[in-house]
Design a protein around this motif. Sequence first.
Motif, short mmCIF file in Angstrom:
data_model
loop_
_atom_site.label_atom_id
_atom_site.label_comp_id
_atom_site.label_asym_id
_atom_site.label_seq_id
_atom_site.Cartn_x
_atom_site.Cartn_y
_atom_site.Cartn_z
N GLU A 184 -14.06 45.63 9.14
CA GLU A 184 -13.61 45.79 10.52
C GLU A 184 -14.36 46.95 11.19
O GLU A 184 -14.74 46.86 12.37
CB GLU A 184 -12.11 46.03 10.57
N ARG A 185 -14.55 48.02 10.46
CA ARG A 185 -15.30 49.16 11.02
C ARG A 185 -16.74 48.75 11.34
O ARG A 185 -17.28 49.11 12.40
CB ARG A 185 -15.31 50.33 10.03
N LEU A 186 -17.36 48.00 10.45
CA LEU A 186 -18.74 47.58 10.66
C LEU A 186 -18.85 46.72 11.92
O LEU A 186 -19.77 46.90 12.73
CB LEU A 186 -19.25 46.80 9.44
N VAL A 187 -17.91 45.79 12.08
CA VAL A 187 -17.93 44.94 13.28
C VAL A 187 -17.73 45.78 14.53
O VAL A 187 -18.41 45.60 15.55
CB VAL A 187 -16.85 43.84 13.18
N SER A 188 -16.81 46.72 14.47
CA SER A 188 -16.54 47.58 15.62
C SER A 188 -17.77 48.38 16.00
O SER A 188 -18.10 48.52 17.20
CB SER A 188 -15.36 48.51 15.32
N GLU A 189 -18.47 48.91 15.01
CA GLU A 189 -19.66 49.71 15.29
C GLU A 189 -20.79 48.86 15.87
O GLU A 189 -21.61 49.36 16.65
CB GLU A 189 -20.12 50.41 14.02
N LEU A 190 -20.82 47.59 15.53
CA LEU A 190 -21.81 46.70 16.12
C LEU A 190 -21.47 46.36 17.57
O LEU A 190 -22.31 46.45 18.47
CB LEU A 190 -21.89 45.40 15.32
N THR A 191 -20.23 45.98 17.80
CA THR A 191 -19.87 45.46 19.11
C THR A 191 -19.75 46.54 20.17
O THR A 191 -19.87 46.26 21.37
CB THR A 191 -18.55 44.67 19.03
N VAL A 192 -19.49 47.78 19.76
CA VAL A 192 -19.29 48.84 20.74
C VAL A 192 -20.53 49.07 21.59
O VAL A 192 -20.44 49.55 22.73
CB VAL A 192 -18.87 50.15 20.03
N GLU A 193 -21.68 48.73 21.08
CA GLU A 193 -22.93 49.00 21.78
C GLU A 193 -23.22 48.02 22.92
O GLU A 193 -24.10 48.25 23.74
CB GLU A 193 -24.10 48.98 20.80
N PHE A 194 -22.48 46.90 22.96
CA PHE A 194 -22.80 45.85 23.91
C PHE A 194 -21.77 45.76 25.02
O PHE A 194 -20.59 46.11 24.83
CB PHE A 194 -22.93 44.51 23.18
N PRO A 195 -22.16 45.30 26.20
CA PRO A 195 -21.27 45.33 27.36
C PRO A 195 -20.24 44.21 27.36
O PRO A 195 -20.30 43.27 26.55
CB PRO A 195 -22.24 45.16 28.53
N ALA A 196 -19.30 44.32 28.28
CA ALA A 196 -18.33 43.25 28.51
C ALA A 196 -19.09 41.95 28.79
O ALA A 196 -20.15 41.96 29.41
CB ALA A 196 -17.41 43.60 29.67
N ALA A 233 -5.36 35.33 8.68
CA ALA A 233 -4.93 36.55 9.37
C ALA A 233 -5.93 37.68 9.17
O ALA A 233 -6.23 38.43 10.10
CB ALA A 233 -3.55 36.96 8.87
N SER A 234 -6.47 37.79 7.96
CA SER A 234 -7.44 38.85 7.68
C SER A 234 -8.75 38.61 8.43
O SER A 234 -9.40 39.55 8.88
CB SER A 234 -7.71 38.93 6.18
N ILE A 235 -9.13 37.34 8.56
CA ILE A 235 -10.36 37.02 9.28
C ILE A 235 -10.17 37.29 10.77
O ILE A 235 -11.06 37.84 11.43
CB ILE A 235 -10.77 35.56 9.03
N GLU A 236 -9.01 36.93 11.30
CA GLU A 236 -8.77 37.19 12.73
C GLU A 236 -8.84 38.69 13.03
O GLU A 236 -9.31 39.10 14.09
CB GLU A 236 -7.42 36.63 13.14
N ALA A 237 -8.43 39.53 12.07
CA ALA A 237 -8.48 40.98 12.27
C ALA A 237 -9.91 41.47 12.40
O ALA A 237 -10.15 42.54 12.98
CB ALA A 237 -7.78 41.68 11.11
N LEU A 238 -10.88 40.71 11.88
CA LEU A 238 -12.28 41.13 11.95
C LEU A 238 -12.81 41.10 13.38
O LEU A 238 -13.87 41.68 13.66
CB LEU A 238 -13.14 40.24 11.05
#
Length: 282
Positions: A184-196, A233-238
């Motif tokens: 989840e952290r890895l996904v968050s760090e990837l997506t934070v860089e891109f706009p809405a 449920a775990s995949i949706e959390a990703l």
Amino acid sequence: MDTADFDRLAELLDGGLPVSEIHTDRPSPARIYDYWLGGKNNYPVDREVAETIMALAPTTPASIRENRDFLLRAVRQLAEQGIDQFLDIGCGLPFAPNVHEVAQSVIPDARVAYVDSDPIVLRHAHALMERSDPQHIAVIRADLRQPEAILRHPDALRVLDFDKPVGILLVAVLHFIAASEEPERLVSELTVEFPAGSHLVISHGTADFNNEGVLEATDHYHSTSSYNPRTGASIEALFTGMPLITPGLVPIAQWPDVSVPAHAEQFGMYAGIARKEAPGRQ
């Protein structure tokens, strides 16, 4: 190793890949995947593991083909909605039609940054894709476990405009990330860089539909890498709080059409797409 294997190896060496990085005696997830798709870029050691897994989970090749079909459906839908750039992490060996071919069939100037950590994958991808269209295609050697290295890679910055929405493709890759590696952290760090307006595309293995067979096969997959099937449920959390678009997280054959017969669940994978609604972290 047969003659075709030697020819492939010679081609890779001629392209500058160090001998120390070519491992034809170890199974590779990318080459096993290629075998299940019916490709030729695999070796006896890959085929042996692939066949062992198939004996325990016979629907695996069908699942892999369904996963590929999902990837292409998702790319086409996003391109039709105006997404003209894609970041494909864990892209695997080239297999037509590739992401850029589908995207460019809708938007001719669409751009794709392909990312993988397997040196043989990268050599094939560079030879077959980047060289043909370096203005719109980049092939990057990097690992999902190091998002910063992907996002700051000069070729990613060359091809992608980080101020515009991007389609982030994490297709059949997150199940190789262990819980201890904080997916989840890895996904968050990837997506934070891109706009809405950016979209996150995920497909992921699960044992929800065939727990016994999948878990037995998982033991054999560990000869190539860590394989971590997760619950729905775990995949949706990703998706890290980003809202899923219709039809949500569903068995892979049922995206985007949940009217597909229920036997689609046999494929042992979930799929979904989420849309980023706000800049920064969700």
